[in-house]
Write an enzyme that holds these catalytic residues in place. Sequence first.
Site, PDB file in Angstrom:
ATOM      1  N   ASP A  66      -1.614  10.646  -8.178  1.00 50.06           N
ATOM      2  CA  ASP A  66      -2.687  10.027  -8.958  1.00 50.06           C
ATOM      3  C   ASP A  66      -2.060   8.876  -9.743  1.00 50.06           C
ATOM      4  O   ASP A  66      -1.154   9.101 -10.560  1.00 50.06           O
ATOM      5  CB  ASP A  66      -3.283  11.084  -9.904  1.00 50.06           C
ATOM      6  CG  ASP A  66      -4.438  10.531 -10.720  1.00 50.06           C
ATOM      7  OD1 ASP A  66      -4.453   9.314 -11.018  1.00 50.06           O
ATOM      8  OD2 ASP A  66      -5.326  11.324 -11.070  1.00 50.06           O
ATOM      9  N   VAL A  67      -2.530   7.665  -9.519  1.00 44.89           N
ATOM     10  CA  VAL A  67      -1.862   6.491 -10.120  1.00 44.89           C
ATOM     11  C   VAL A  67      -1.989   6.424 -11.636  1.00 44.89           C
ATOM     12  O   VAL A  67      -1.312   5.624 -12.277  1.00 44.89           O
ATOM     13  CB  VAL A  67      -2.363   5.149  -9.515  1.00 44.89           C
ATOM     14  CG1 VAL A  67      -1.976   5.020  -8.055  1.00 44.89           C
ATOM     15  CG2 VAL A  67      -3.869   4.952  -9.708  1.00 44.89           C
ATOM     16  N   ASN A  93      -2.938  -0.663  -4.670  1.00 47.61           N
ATOM     17  CA  ASN A  93      -4.250  -0.767  -4.027  1.00 47.61           C
ATOM     18  C   ASN A  93      -5.273   0.238  -4.564  1.00 47.61           C
ATOM     19  O   ASN A  93      -6.470  -0.046  -4.539  1.00 47.61           O
ATOM     20  CB  ASN A  93      -4.059  -0.569  -2.514  1.00 47.61           C
ATOM     21  CG  ASN A  93      -5.363  -0.290  -1.800  1.00 47.61           C
ATOM     22  OD1 ASN A  93      -6.136  -1.205  -1.516  1.00 47.61           O
ATOM     23  ND2 ASN A  93      -5.636   0.986  -1.523  1.00 47.61           N
ATOM     24  N   TYR A 159     -15.756  -2.673 -14.058  1.00 47.54           N
ATOM     25  CA  TYR A 159     -15.009  -3.046 -12.843  1.00 47.54           C
ATOM     26  C   TYR A 159     -14.512  -4.486 -12.968  1.00 47.54           C
ATOM     27  O   TYR A 159     -13.340  -4.775 -12.714  1.00 47.54           O
ATOM     28  CB  TYR A 159     -15.906  -2.878 -11.608  1.00 47.54           C
ATOM     29  CG  TYR A 159     -15.178  -3.098 -10.300  1.00 47.54           C
ATOM     30  CD1 TYR A 159     -14.381  -2.093  -9.749  1.00 47.54           C
ATOM     31  CD2 TYR A 159     -15.270  -4.307  -9.617  1.00 47.54           C
ATOM     32  CE1 TYR A 159     -13.708  -2.299  -8.543  1.00 47.54           C
ATOM     33  CE2 TYR A 159     -14.601  -4.521  -8.424  1.00 47.54           C
ATOM     34  CZ  TYR A 159     -13.819  -3.514  -7.888  1.00 47.54           C
ATOM     35  OH  TYR A 159     -13.138  -3.712  -6.701  1.00 47.54           O
ATOM     36  N   LYS A 163     -10.588  -5.709 -13.062  1.00 45.47           N
ATOM     37  CA  LYS A 163     -10.016  -6.582 -12.028  1.00 45.47           C
ATOM     38  C   LYS A 163      -9.578  -7.927 -12.622  1.00 45.47           C
ATOM     39  O   LYS A 163      -8.625  -8.536 -12.139  1.00 45.47           O
ATOM     40  CB  LYS A 163     -11.022  -6.774 -10.893  1.00 45.47           C
ATOM     41  CG  LYS A 163     -11.295  -5.479 -10.108  1.00 45.47           C
ATOM     42  CD  LYS A 163     -10.033  -4.918  -9.471  1.00 45.47           C
ATOM     43  CE  LYS A 163     -10.276  -3.700  -8.621  1.00 45.47           C
ATOM     44  NZ  LYS A 163      -9.057  -3.189  -7.971  1.00 45.47           N
ATOM     45  N   ILE A 192     -15.965  -5.820   1.336  1.00 46.10           N
ATOM     46  CA  ILE A 192     -15.348  -5.410   2.601  1.00 46.10           C
ATOM     47  C   ILE A 192     -15.956  -4.067   3.010  1.00 46.10           C
ATOM     48  O   ILE A 192     -16.194  -3.208   2.151  1.00 46.10           O
ATOM     49  CB  ILE A 192     -13.809  -5.259   2.441  1.00 46.10           C
ATOM     50  CG1 ILE A 192     -13.188  -6.468   1.709  1.00 46.10           C
ATOM     51  CG2 ILE A 192     -13.145  -5.017   3.790  1.00 46.10           C
ATOM     52  CD1 ILE A 192     -13.299  -7.799   2.403  1.00 46.10           C
TER      53      ILE A 192
END
Length: 258
Positions: A66-67, A93, A159, A163, A192
């Site tokens: 878990d980052v 990522n 978000y 970012k 994407i």
Amino acid sequence: MTQKQGRVAGKVALVTGAAMGLGAETARRLAREGAIVMLTDRDAAVEAVALAITAEGGQAAFMLHDVTDEAQWQDVVKDVMARFGRLDVLVNNAGISGGFLELLTHSLEDWRKILSINLDGVFLGMRHCGPLMAVGGGGSIINLSSILGKVGLPNAAAYCASKGGVLMLTKAAALEWAPLGIRVNSVHPGFIETQMVSNALHEAENANEMRDMLIAAHPLARFGVPREIADAVVFLASDESSFMTGAEMVVDGGYTAR
Ligand SMILES: NC(=O)c1ccc[n+]([C@@H]2O[C@H](COP(=O)([O-])OP(=O)(O)OC[C@H]3O[C@@H](n4cnc5c(N)ncnc54)[C@H](O)[C@@H]3O)[C@@H](O)[C@H]2O)c1
């Protein structure tokens, strides 16, 4: 392609959030181009992605990770050093969209969850992997930001903030670590076709309408596919991009060109 050939031949790369989507495709393409890849994710599906790479003749290992957990970063770094003895490439990522939320309905908890994965996770990755790269004489760090780190979108404030934070964290780190030979660049995908986008659309009330509206916002009139981002990451990981640091690589079908 054998391990001795390829655009990133012999480099050791760590990709977070590699169980699916852009992370999985990036890991596959790095391996095809000759890298030795450590795939990590909090989702156990990461194992199957690593095994498939190995079955194709690539070199890969995986770890549950878990980052947002600093102790787990320490374990990952130890494991990479024990297995491979070096680290050349880090792809930060892992990320979440958090869904569409109006600013006034964002709770502090929602805000912190999105920021902790999307921004703290990148900070922790750099903090723990940077010293390893420095010891090895340098490397390349690629941080997944978004077009939404450059332009706003209603109902995506946390978000966008996360970012945008990744964009500036990348530039500050690029300046600080240039003398160490560590290049740090950000990638800014448009929309994407991955589970992140299909889940977010699925949750929206007017999913079809929103999908059409989002597609229309890309002058190339479609969503991107994971390969189109993975190829950009491979370029930044490779020595082909050796004079690039602190750069924003936008891969968005023209979304931000208007
Ligand atoms: N798909 C897009 O349109 C798009 C556009 C711009 C930027 N991005 C960014 O690209 C990255 C990958 O997106 P994707 O579309 O492949 O998403 P995805 O949801 O398909 O995959 C994300 C992966 O990250 C993992 N993950 C989530 N939280 C984690 C955590 N705390 N620790 C470890 N792993 C975790 C998930 O388990 C999953 O495997 C994200 O940072 C995302 O914000 C995606």
